[in-house]
Design a protein around this motif. Structure first.
Motif, PDB file in Angstrom:
ATOM      1  N   UNK A   1       0.796  -1.218   0.000  1.00  0.00           N
ATOM      2  CA  UNK A   1       0.000   0.000   0.000  1.00  0.00           C
ATOM      3  C   UNK A   1       0.832   1.274   0.000  1.00  0.00           C
ATOM      4  N   UNK A   2       1.951   1.267   0.714  1.00  0.00           N
ATOM      5  CA  UNK A   2       2.735   2.499   0.801  1.00  0.00           C
ATOM      6  C   UNK A   2       3.494   2.815  -0.489  1.00  0.00           C
ATOM      7  N   UNK A   3       3.454   1.891  -1.455  1.00  0.00           N
ATOM      8  CA  UNK A   3       4.094   2.123  -2.749  1.00  0.00           C
ATOM      9  C   UNK A   3       3.088   2.551  -3.820  1.00  0.00           C
ATOM     10  N   UNK A   4       1.872   2.847  -3.411  1.00  0.00           N
ATOM     11  CA  UNK A   4       0.819   3.206  -4.359  1.00  0.00           C
ATOM     12  C   UNK A   4       1.218   4.378  -5.237  1.00  0.00           C
ATOM     13  N   UNK A   5       1.792   5.417  -4.645  1.00  0.00           N
ATOM     14  CA  UNK A   5       2.146   6.611  -5.422  1.00  0.00           C
ATOM     15  C   UNK A   5       3.175   6.295  -6.497  1.00  0.00           C
ATOM     16  N   UNK A   6       4.091   5.377  -6.200  1.00  0.00           N
ATOM     17  CA  UNK A   6       5.107   4.993  -7.183  1.00  0.00           C
ATOM     18  C   UNK A   6       4.457   4.276  -8.356  1.00  0.00           C
ATOM     19  N   UNK A   7       3.543   3.354  -8.075  1.00  0.00           N
ATOM     20  CA  UNK A   7       2.854   2.626  -9.137  1.00  0.00           C
ATOM     21  C   UNK A   7       2.113   3.597 -10.050  1.00  0.00           C
ATOM     22  N   UNK A   8       1.426   4.557  -9.442  1.00  0.00           N
ATOM     23  CA  UNK A   8       0.663   5.532 -10.222  1.00  0.00           C
ATOM     24  C   UNK A   8       1.605   6.415 -11.036  1.00  0.00           C
ATOM     25  N   UNK A   9       2.661   6.900 -10.416  1.00  0.00           N
ATOM     26  CA  UNK A   9       3.600   7.778 -11.117  1.00  0.00           C
ATOM     27  C   UNK A   9       4.252   7.079 -12.308  1.00  0.00           C
ATOM     28  N   UNK A  10       4.669   5.834 -12.119  1.00  0.00           N
ATOM     29  CA  UNK A  10       5.297   5.103 -13.211  1.00  0.00           C
ATOM     30  C   UNK A  10       4.306   4.808 -14.333  1.00  0.00           C
ATOM     31  N   UNK A  11       3.069   4.525 -13.966  1.00  0.00           N
ATOM     32  CA  UNK A  11       2.034   4.312 -14.978  1.00  0.00           C
ATOM     33  C   UNK A  11       1.807   5.580 -15.782  1.00  0.00           C
ATOM     34  N   UNK A  12       1.729   6.707 -15.088  1.00  0.00           N
ATOM     35  CA  UNK A  12       1.553   7.994 -15.767  1.00  0.00           C
ATOM     36  C   UNK A  12       2.705   8.248 -16.735  1.00  0.00           C
TER      37      UNK A  12
ATOM     38  N   UNK B   1      -5.035   6.244 -10.421  1.00  0.00           N
ATOM     39  CA  UNK B   1      -4.977   5.386  -9.238  1.00  0.00           C
ATOM     40  C   UNK B   1      -6.251   4.555  -9.110  1.00  0.00           C
ATOM     41  N   UNK B   2      -7.393   5.168  -9.353  1.00  0.00           N
ATOM     42  CA  UNK B   2      -8.645   4.425  -9.258  1.00  0.00           C
ATOM     43  C   UNK B   2      -8.778   3.397 -10.368  1.00  0.00           C
ATOM     44  N   UNK B   3      -8.095   3.646 -11.476  1.00  0.00           N
ATOM     45  CA  UNK B   3      -8.120   2.708 -12.592  1.00  0.00           C
ATOM     46  C   UNK B   3      -7.194   1.520 -12.332  1.00  0.00           C
ATOM     47  N   UNK B   4      -5.921   1.769 -12.042  1.00  0.00           N
ATOM     48  CA  UNK B   4      -4.933   0.682 -11.964  1.00  0.00           C
ATOM     49  C   UNK B   4      -4.874   0.031 -10.591  1.00  0.00           C
ATOM     50  N   UNK B   5      -5.340   0.733  -9.565  1.00  0.00           N
ATOM     51  CA  UNK B   5      -5.353   0.179  -8.210  1.00  0.00           C
ATOM     52  C   UNK B   5      -6.765   0.300  -7.640  1.00  0.00           C
ATOM     53  N   UNK B   6      -7.696  -0.445  -8.198  1.00  0.00           N
ATOM     54  CA  UNK B   6      -9.088  -0.324  -7.759  1.00  0.00           C
ATOM     55  C   UNK B   6      -9.246  -0.704  -6.296  1.00  0.00           C
ATOM     56  N   UNK B   7     -10.088   0.015  -5.607  1.00  0.00           N
ATOM     57  CA  UNK B   7     -10.345  -0.294  -4.203  1.00  0.00           C
ATOM     58  C   UNK B   7     -11.159  -1.562  -4.086  1.00  0.00           C
TER      59      UNK B   7
END
Length: 313
Positions: free
Chosen positions: A183-194, A252-258
């Motif tokens: 969970x704490x790596x969420x921002x990295x996943x989103x940034x790299x996807x962007x 984030x809501x797309x690639x890491x759905x809640x």
């Protein structure tokens, strides 16, 4: 230097991870804990695989109930990390999460020695960088590409390094290699996807970029139906604020759905079913009284944990 072999390995993993329908390759779904239906009135197969991990779960016809209970007791000792005699929800939740991502941890352990050059059971950024990229780019033709990859790896390594000491524990290194699992790596996943999809570098993803990440038309080829569907998904579901772009929150809501935390629900379920005094935590005695819910008996799928030595768990 392990530059070519290590990079080939890491990007092969990425290629395997993306060997799914194009429109789904970016989405990190949380897998269920078992392929079995969760119906305790029929059997406890779901609970067995959730507790032990479905990859390791096997049929233990040779184990007697007494042997199963004895080895389960040893597992309980491992789960009770603070050694207070109780298994709490956080402890059981963590155990189940650990079992479910053990295949990742085993993969990390397999390659650990390649990076841990000084064998101190930790991996410093310099160790990873030198092993993967080498000290210089003198033998690399496309230096700019590798410098970009190095910068991206360093940023991700720093994000995974929770205490900021420049040295990764096994847990932190696992987060570095598999950020989508933490969970704490969420921002990295989103940034790299962007960064991967945002080709014009304006910090947002337009429809052309979104489709271009999934589909490249051939000359004279008509657009497949699934691409038309994705265009509608972009407009109707992905672009929440209807401005024609996907920003970081929308990505984030797309690639890491809640999604439902299956491990959390299973931990609550097991405690509810075995907590006889209703103090919201369970003792070894309570677990062993319901041992067949956790591991089963002869002709039941348990998991290979029960055949391993205690120090291998």
């Amino acid at each position: 230097m392990m530059l070519l072999s290590s990079l080939a390995y890491l990007y092969l993993l990425a290629a395997i991870a993306f060997a799914v329908p194009a429109q789904e390759k970016r989405v990190h779904h949380q897998a269920d804990l078992s392929d079995h239906v969760h119906d305790d009135s029929q059997n406890y197969q779901y609970d067995h695989e959730a507790f032990l991990g479905k990859e390791e779960a096997k049929t233990f016809d040779q184990l007697t109930p007494e042997e199963s209970k004895d080895r389960l007791a040893k597992i309980v000792d491992r789960i009770d990390t603070d050694k207070d005699g109780y298994v709490t929800h956080p402890e059981l939740h963590q155990w189940i999460k650990h079992r479910q991502r053990r295949y990742i941890e085993e993969n990390v352990n397999k390659h650990w020695k390649d990076y841990d050059q000084n064998q101190d059971d930790r991996i410093a950024w310099e160790e990873y960088k030198n092993t993967t990229y080498g000290e210089e780019f003198s033998d690399i033709e496309d230096k700019d590409t590798y410098k970009s990859m190095l910068a991206r790896d360093e940023r991700r390594f720093k994000a995974a390094d929770k205490d900021g000491d420049g040295i990764a524990t096994r847990e932190e290194f696992t987060a570095f290699l598999h950020p989508e699992e933490f969970g704490y790596m969420k921002d990295v996943v989103v940034q790299e996807t962007m960064e991967d999809i945002d080709k014009n570098g304006d910090g947002k993803i337009n429809l052309h970029e979104y489709i271009g990440d999934m589909y490249t038309p051939e000359d004279g080829e008509s657009e497949p139906d699934w691409v038309q569907t994705e265009r509608k998904h972009f407009a109707e579901f992905r672009d929440i604020n209807k401005d024609g772009y996907l920003d970081a929150d929308e990505v984030a809501q797309w690639v890491l759905p809640g999604e439902v935390d299956h491990a959390d629900n299973e931990a609550k379920h097991l405690i509810h079913e075995t907590d006889t005094d209703k103090n919201e935590k369970i003792t070894k005695k309570e677990i062993l009284a319901n041992w067949n819910m956790f591991v089963g008996s002869q002709a039941t799928n348990y998991g290979e944990d029960l055949t391993k030595k205690h120090d291998e768990l």
